[in-house]
Design a protein around this motif. Structure first.
Motif, PDB file in Angstrom:
ATOM      1  N   LEU A   1       0.868  -1.173   0.000  1.00  0.00           N
ATOM      2  CA  LEU A   1       0.000   0.000   0.000  1.00  0.00           C
ATOM      3  C   LEU A   1       0.907   1.226   0.000  1.00  0.00           C
ATOM      4  O   LEU A   1       1.732   1.395   0.914  1.00  0.00           O
ATOM      5  CB  LEU A   1      -0.910  -0.006   1.225  1.00  0.00           C
ATOM      6  CG  LEU A   1      -1.951   1.117   1.316  1.00  0.00           C
ATOM      7  CD1 LEU A   1      -2.948   1.022   0.164  1.00  0.00           C
ATOM      8  CD2 LEU A   1      -2.672   1.068   2.659  1.00  0.00           C
ATOM      9  N   VAL A   2       0.785   2.092  -1.041  1.00  0.00           N
ATOM     10  CA  VAL A   2       1.667   3.245  -1.225  1.00  0.00           C
ATOM     11  C   VAL A   2       0.840   4.503  -1.003  1.00  0.00           C
ATOM     12  O   VAL A   2      -0.096   4.789  -1.764  1.00  0.00           O
ATOM     13  CB  VAL A   2       2.300   3.249  -2.631  1.00  0.00           C
ATOM     14  CG1 VAL A   2       3.233   4.440  -2.785  1.00  0.00           C
ATOM     15  CG2 VAL A   2       3.052   1.942  -2.877  1.00  0.00           C
ATOM     16  N   LEU A   3       1.196   5.250   0.030  1.00  0.00           N
ATOM     17  CA  LEU A   3       0.545   6.525   0.337  1.00  0.00           C
ATOM     18  C   LEU A   3       1.561   7.639   0.118  1.00  0.00           C
ATOM     19  O   LEU A   3       2.752   7.490   0.422  1.00  0.00           O
ATOM     20  CB  LEU A   3       0.043   6.546   1.783  1.00  0.00           C
ATOM     21  CG  LEU A   3      -0.812   5.351   2.248  1.00  0.00           C
ATOM     22  CD1 LEU A   3      -1.248   5.543   3.688  1.00  0.00           C
ATOM     23  CD2 LEU A   3      -2.020   5.163   1.347  1.00  0.00           C
ATOM     24  N   TYR A   4       1.108   8.804  -0.360  1.00  0.00           N
ATOM     25  CA  TYR A   4       2.018   9.892  -0.729  1.00  0.00           C
ATOM     26  C   TYR A   4       1.262  11.210  -0.699  1.00  0.00           C
ATOM     27  O   TYR A   4       0.021  11.240  -0.680  1.00  0.00           O
ATOM     28  CB  TYR A   4       2.605   9.653  -2.125  1.00  0.00           C
ATOM     29  CG  TYR A   4       1.561   9.377  -3.174  1.00  0.00           C
ATOM     30  CD1 TYR A   4       0.965  10.411  -3.885  1.00  0.00           C
ATOM     31  CD2 TYR A   4       1.132   8.077  -3.431  1.00  0.00           C
ATOM     32  CE1 TYR A   4      -0.019  10.164  -4.832  1.00  0.00           C
ATOM     33  CE2 TYR A   4       0.162   7.823  -4.367  1.00  0.00           C
ATOM     34  CZ  TYR A   4      -0.417   8.875  -5.068  1.00  0.00           C
ATOM     35  OH  TYR A   4      -1.391   8.635  -6.004  1.00  0.00           O
ATOM     36  N   THR A   5       2.000  12.297  -0.731  1.00  0.00           N
ATOM     37  CA  THR A   5       1.406  13.636  -0.850  1.00  0.00           C
ATOM     38  C   THR A   5       1.566  14.134  -2.273  1.00  0.00           C
ATOM     39  O   THR A   5       2.322  13.573  -3.078  1.00  0.00           O
ATOM     40  CB  THR A   5       2.072  14.610   0.131  1.00  0.00           C
ATOM     41  OG1 THR A   5       3.489  14.622  -0.096  1.00  0.00           O
ATOM     42  CG2 THR A   5       1.792  14.198   1.571  1.00  0.00           C
ATOM     43  N   ASP A   6       0.858  15.217  -2.590  1.00  0.00           N
ATOM     44  CA  ASP A   6       0.827  15.688  -3.982  1.00  0.00           C
ATOM     45  C   ASP A   6       2.166  16.231  -4.459  1.00  0.00           C
ATOM     46  O   ASP A   6       2.392  16.363  -5.666  1.00  0.00           O
ATOM     47  CB  ASP A   6      -0.259  16.756  -4.164  1.00  0.00           C
ATOM     48  CG  ASP A   6      -0.054  17.945  -3.221  1.00  0.00           C
ATOM     49  OD1 ASP A   6       0.909  17.921  -2.437  1.00  0.00           O
ATOM     50  OD2 ASP A   6      -0.884  18.876  -3.264  1.00  0.00           O
ATOM     51  N   GLY A   7       3.078  16.576  -3.536  1.00  0.00           N
ATOM     52  CA  GLY A   7       4.390  17.050  -3.981  1.00  0.00           C
ATOM     53  C   GLY A   7       5.174  16.014  -4.751  1.00  0.00           C
ATOM     54  O   GLY A   7       6.100  16.362  -5.488  1.00  0.00           O
ATOM     55  N   LEU A   8       4.817  14.743  -4.617  1.00  0.00           N
ATOM     56  CA  LEU A   8       5.524  13.688  -5.341  1.00  0.00           C
ATOM     57  C   LEU A   8       5.132  13.635  -6.806  1.00  0.00           C
ATOM     58  O   LEU A   8       5.972  13.395  -7.681  1.00  0.00           O
ATOM     59  CB  LEU A   8       5.246  12.342  -4.672  1.00  0.00           C
ATOM     60  CG  LEU A   8       5.921  11.115  -5.298  1.00  0.00           C
ATOM     61  CD1 LEU A   8       7.424  11.179  -5.075  1.00  0.00           C
ATOM     62  CD2 LEU A   8       5.357   9.822  -4.731  1.00  0.00           C
ATOM     63  N   ILE A   9       3.863  13.861  -7.109  1.00  0.00           N
ATOM     64  CA  ILE A   9       3.380  13.663  -8.488  1.00  0.00           C
ATOM     65  C   ILE A   9       3.114  14.974  -9.209  1.00  0.00           C
ATOM     66  O   ILE A   9       2.985  14.993 -10.426  1.00  0.00           O
ATOM     67  CB  ILE A   9       2.095  12.807  -8.494  1.00  0.00           C
ATOM     68  CG1 ILE A   9       1.008  13.465  -7.632  1.00  0.00           C
ATOM     69  CG2 ILE A   9       2.395  11.408  -8.007  1.00  0.00           C
ATOM     70  CD1 ILE A   9      -0.318  12.755  -7.675  1.00  0.00           C
ATOM     71  N   GLU A  10       3.029  16.083  -8.496  1.00  0.00           N
ATOM     72  CA  GLU A  10       2.767  17.365  -9.129  1.00  0.00           C
ATOM     73  C   GLU A  10       4.063  18.146  -9.267  1.00  0.00           C
ATOM     74  O   GLU A  10       4.917  18.115  -8.386  1.00  0.00           O
ATOM     75  CB  GLU A  10       1.761  18.183  -8.320  1.00  0.00           C
ATOM     76  CG  GLU A  10       0.335  17.665  -8.401  1.00  0.00           C
ATOM     77  CD  GLU A  10      -0.642  18.594  -7.700  1.00  0.00           C
ATOM     78  OE1 GLU A  10      -0.194  19.617  -7.162  1.00  0.00           O
ATOM     79  OE2 GLU A  10      -1.837  18.281  -7.677  1.00  0.00           O
ATOM     80  N   ASP A  11       4.170  18.849 -10.400  1.00  0.00           N
ATOM     81  CA  ASP A  11       5.333  19.685 -10.660  1.00  0.00           C
ATOM     82  C   ASP A  11       4.926  20.748 -11.663  1.00  0.00           C
ATOM     83  O   ASP A  11       3.996  20.558 -12.456  1.00  0.00           O
ATOM     84  CB  ASP A  11       6.493  18.825 -11.212  1.00  0.00           C
ATOM     85  CG  ASP A  11       7.778  19.629 -11.339  1.00  0.00           C
ATOM     86  OD1 ASP A  11       8.048  20.451 -10.450  1.00  0.00           O
ATOM     87  OD2 ASP A  11       8.497  19.456 -12.338  1.00  0.00           O
ATOM     88  N   ARG A  12       5.618  21.893 -11.615  1.00  0.00           N
ATOM     89  CA  ARG A  12       5.285  22.969 -12.547  1.00  0.00           C
ATOM     90  C   ARG A  12       5.495  22.566 -13.992  1.00  0.00           C
ATOM     91  O   ARG A  12       4.811  23.051 -14.891  1.00  0.00           O
ATOM     92  CB  ARG A  12       6.136  24.209 -12.235  1.00  0.00           C
ATOM     93  CG  ARG A  12       5.828  24.830 -10.873  1.00  0.00           C
ATOM     94  CD  ARG A  12       6.731  26.032 -10.619  1.00  0.00           C
ATOM     95  NE  ARG A  12       6.458  26.635  -9.323  1.00  0.00           N
ATOM     96  CZ  ARG A  12       7.140  27.670  -8.819  1.00  0.00           C
ATOM     97  NH1 ARG A  12       8.141  28.198  -9.526  1.00  0.00           N
ATOM     98  NH2 ARG A  12       6.843  28.160  -7.636  1.00  0.00           N
TER      99      ARG A  12
END
Length: 920
Positions: free
Chosen positions: A733-744
């Motif tokens: 089970l992989v939990l993460y915040t949006d800083g991992l997948i979002e970028d400018r």
């Protein structure tokens, strides 16, 4: 007069002062109103001007050419007519004489009857005036005039009787004719008759009739062109002389010559052969020309090679500065043949020595202002102390100095204020920036820790806080006290001048900047000192800003890390690995947590507070504490998020009240809460505006399960929903915040696809998964916190779980104690039998007394021994102290004393009271 004209050509329009006398208004005044062009042309022709004389000459030439052409055509036409008549007559006679059957006809009984129509037809088709056939003696058989048939032929027939051909011009019955006589021979070559053909000379046309109009037309065109050319020449002459006569032209050129030699600008006119045609007095003075300069070649005057090359080359030059002796001359050069003038060039010279010196100083001032402007733009682009020092060195070298070094005190790099030097104590500084080429210099390298000796300019500048200028390093004994061997190497390399300026801002002395010049540059002067101070002052403010930011950032990061988990709790349900990467600029409110729950269950939490800074970090700490407190109540994920949503709403209300009319700081947040139960292999999840988790199956299949999306925390008004997943053993089970997948620079869908691809590898440990995900998705410039939590599931073995269902009867307690004793014996936990029996007896008795329906009993053998008693009642027991005279109220007190932990959790069917014991 001739000398003046020869010297002043091409300059009348430039040097003449006052109104031009040849203007249109003056010409009209002098000559009266305009006359028609024809009258003007005849006036020109009748005058003694050059244009009139050329016009008469051209008319005579055209007339002579026309007359000669007409006479030639007449003579040629007559010759051509006779030749054409001869050729046509001979051709017709020979053709008829060789026609088949002519010999038999001449020997026939009546040749005239047969041949007369044939000759007439041949005459008509051949375009001749007659075709006559005679016998051998010249008696006519045929003739255009029948009455002449039978008469003797007029002309010479003797040669033809002998077999020859006769062509002659005669006056025949039809006039002047050219006739040809051809013999008619039989097969043995005997002449049996004669054929004569002729044509009148006047009937033959010639080219004269066609060419005469052309000749006359060409003559007329020649006269027209001569007239037009004369008119154009006359008009151009009048325009060039502006309608001036000889006396007026003489007076004008005298004025021009006077002005030419009076102006303070040199004028030199060079012919196409490179010889000087004119040089005024100012040009003679500026170029130091000899008196007999006119007529001499430019290369023989002893001029500067660049000046001589420019005057001879005839190339265009505009304010080109050339040195001539001690002078700097601004030269303008233009060719004179650009508009049809004579070959050559004209150059003007101005003395710009003083102006050039002033311009050099102004250019230097502009360069310094431009350097300061570039420094204000280039230095301080980041809030990094080391990068700011490097930007200062880069903007200074090579535009102001050959090498630039920046040395800072160690505390500055940590965001602290350096300790002030005491009693001239030698400073110890870290070299953080060095710029200059080439790189084989003997200066201290970047990163080295340097202790400057007290007398050196660096120590003097740092301790005293004042800039130091060393014009000549070789003659500075104080500078050489630092390191005799290294300073000698510096001198041998070519360094000869130094400026040391302290970096001081807001009363804090942080370090020094050194500007070095080598042998390729001039030594530093006093004027350079002010520029160096200005550069250092601007950079010092930026370095101090970066230092303060470093200090505050370090404090915020320290606070943030203090609010995050220091380590992972011990539990057997999950193999867990995590990564937490704070943002490069500022701190955020991302957090994660792993919380052991009752019944061997584990809660996983990942959240993100809106915004950055200390407020976000503090809010994150409050939310993490709240989650831990709510989790002790064993709340389902959706209910826990509901309580957390109310808490965030209260935090926002407090912020609004504390803002006192200012801008309130909103503490919105997202969160994902999951509870994994290893006994059943299920996971309950609920999310509040948070990205979906990823589930990696044991075979490497990656899925993003559709968990109901609740609103972010703090909005309120909407309930949260939970979803339940069954996770096979070995799933991740992989939990993460949006800083991992979002970028400018990257869309969120692209980030999710990269995450899916990275996770699709079976057999990895959670640590390996964290490394792979961070390596694939970490942006080059991280602008947001990243929290990553990877949990691989385990399942509690069936033989580690024992459960029973009891009736609501006090008699069942004894049987339950016996079953528990047997189960603990099978687990080799005989030492816990007595304590477990007491705990279960109290919990089962309370359930029978206060609840209804069946009662469940479950034992879990994990890191601890867990006893659970479930019933259908929703009332929760409370621990209290019983008085001495009370008969009851001591059961839960005994449970709390015997167990390590105990508590109650609610289920849809009722509640579960549990107690946890440590294993021996």
């Amino acid at each position: 007069m001739a000398r003046i004209r020869g010297r002043s050509w091409g300059l009348s329009g430039r040097w003449f002062a006052g109104r031009r006398p040849g203007s249109r208004r003056e010409r009209r005044t002098r000559h009266g109103s305009r006359v028609p062009s024809a009258r003007r042309l005849w006036a020109v022709a009748g005058s003694r001007s050059v244009a009139g004389q050329m016009f008469l000459l051209q008319v005579l030439i055209v007339l002579l050419l026309v007359v000669a052409a007409v006479v030639t055509l007449l003579l040629q036409a007559r010759s051509d007519r006779f030749q054409a008549a001869r050729d046509r007559s001979l051709a017709a006679a020979q053709t008829f004489a060789h026609s088949p059957g002519l010999v038999e006809t001449l020997r026939g009984p009546d040749p005239s009857a047969v041949l007369q129509p044939l000759t007439e037809a041949a005459r008509m088709e051949g375009g001749v005036d007659f075709v006559v056939v005679t016998d051998r003696d010249g008696i006519r058989y045929t003739h255009p005039k029948p009455e002449l048939i039978g008469k003797e032929f007029i002309g010479t027939i003797g040669p033809s009787q002998d077999g020859g051909v006769t062509v002659e011009s005669v006056d025949g019955p039809l006039g002047e004719e050219v006739q040809a006589v051809v013999p008619v021979k039989d097969s043995r070559g005997t002449v049996v008759g004669l054929v004569s053909s002729g044509i009148k000379v006047s009937a033959v046309s010639s080219a004269f009739d066609r060419q005469l109009p052309v000749v006359l037309g060409a003559g007329g065109a020649g006269l027209a062109l001569a007239t037009a050319g004369t008119a154009l020449v006359s008009r151009r002459l009048r325009r060039q002389t502006h309608g001036l006569g000889p006396s007026e032209m003489t007076r004008m050129y005298e004025h021009h010559d006077a002005v030419l030699h009076a102006v303070r600008e040199g004028v030199v006119i060079v012919g196409g052969d490179g010889r000087v045609l004119l040089a005024n007095d100012e040009a003679r003075r500026l170029l130091d020309l000899p008196p007999d300069v006119e007529g001499r070649h430019v290369t023989s005057l002893g001029l500067d090679p660049r000046m001589a090359e420019l005057l001879v080359s005839r190339r265009v030059a505009t304010d080109e500065v050339l040195p001539v002796g001690d002078l700097l001359l601004a030269v303008n050069n233009r060719p004179t043949d650009r508009r049809g003038g004579p070959p050559g060039s004209v150059a003007t010279l101005r003395d710009s020595t003083e102006l050039r010196a002033l311009a050099g100083k102004a250019e230097a001032a502009r360069g310094r202002l431009r350097l300061l402007y570039d420094a204000s733009v280039s230095v301080g682009t980041t809030l990094d102390v080391k990068r700011t020092a490097e930007e200062l060195a880069q903007v200074a070298a090579p535009r102001f100095t050959d090498y630039a070094t920046v040395d800072l005190a160690e505390p500055v790099l940590r965001g602290e204020e350096p300790r002030a030097g005491v009693g001239g104590e030698a400073p110890q500084l870290r070299r953080v920036a060095l710029t200059g080429t080439p790189d084989d210099h003997p200066l201290y390298r970047a990163g080295e820790l340097i202790t400057f000796a007290a007398p050196t300019p660096q120590a003097t500048g740092f301790v005293g806080g004042h800039p130091v200028l060393v014009t000549d390093l070789a003659s500075s004994p104080d500078w050489r006290t630092q390191d005799a061997e290294r300073t000698q190497a510096v001198l041998d390399y070519g360094f000869h001048s130094l400026i040391t300026v302290p970096l001081k801002a807001r009363g804090v002395l942080m370090g020094i900047v050194n500007f070095w010049r080598t042998r390729e540059s001039e030594p530093f002067e006093e004027d350079d000192l002010s520029l160096a101070e200005e550069l250092a002052a601007r950079a010092a403010v930026c370095i101090d800003n970066a230092r303060r930011y470093t200090r505050e950032h370090a404090m915020a990061v320290t606070l943030q890390h203090s609010l995050l988990p220091r380590g992972l709790p011990e539990q057997n349900a999950l193999d867990i690995a995590y990564r937490y990467l704070p943002a490069q600029a500022g701190v955020g409110g991302d957090w994660f947590d792993v919380i052991p729950l009752s019944g061997t269950r584990v809660a996983l939490v990942v959240g993100d507070v809106v915004g950055h800074g200390l407020h976000a970090a503090a809010t994150m700490g409050r939310l993490r504490t709240a989650v831990q407190n709510f989790s002790t109540l064993d709340l389902p994920p959706d209910e826990l998020l509901g309580h957390l949503d109310e808490l965030v709403g209260r935090i926002d209300q407090e912020a609004e009240a504390a803002s006192a009319g200012g801008e309130a700081t909103i503490a919105g947040a997202t969160c994902l809460y999951a509870i994994y139960d290893p006994a059943s292999g299920t996971c309950q999840l609920a999310r509040a505006g948070h990205p979906l988790p990823a589930v990696v199956a044991p075979d490497g299949t990656v899925d993003f399960p559709e968990i109901p999306a609740g609103p972010p925390l703090g909005l309120g008004g909407l309930p949260f929903e939970a979803a339940e997943l069954r996770l096979p053993e070995g799933s991740s089970l992989v939990l993460y915040t949006d800083g991992l997948i979002e970028d400018r620079k990257r869309d969120i869908d692209v980030g999710l696809e990269i995450l899916r691809t990275t996770l699709a590898h079976p057999g990895r440990t959670p640590q390996d998964v964290c490394d792979a995900v961070i390596g694939a998705l970490l942006p080059a410039r991280q602008s947001d916190d990243i929290a990553l939590l990877v949990a691989r599931t385990r399942v509690l073995e069936p033989d580690r779980v024992a459960d029973w269902e009891l009736p609501s009867d006090p008699a069942a307690v004894a049987g339950a104690r016996a079953d528990v004793t047997r189960q603990l014996t099978r687990w080799d936990l005989e030492e816990t039998v007595f304590t477990t029996e007491l705990i279960l007896s109290e919990l089962i008795t309370n359930a029978i007394r206060y609840a209804s329906g069946p009662i469940g009993v479950r034992l879990l053998h994990d890191r601890t021994l867990i006893c659970e008693v479930s019933d259908t009642s929703s009332t929760s027991p409370h621990l209290r102290y019983a008085a001495a005279e009370d008969e009851g109220g001591r059961g839960l007190f005994l449970v709390a004393q015997l167990a390590e932990r105990w508590g109650t959790r609610y289920t849809p069917e009722g509640k579960v009271i549990w107690a946890e014991q440590l294993l021996p």
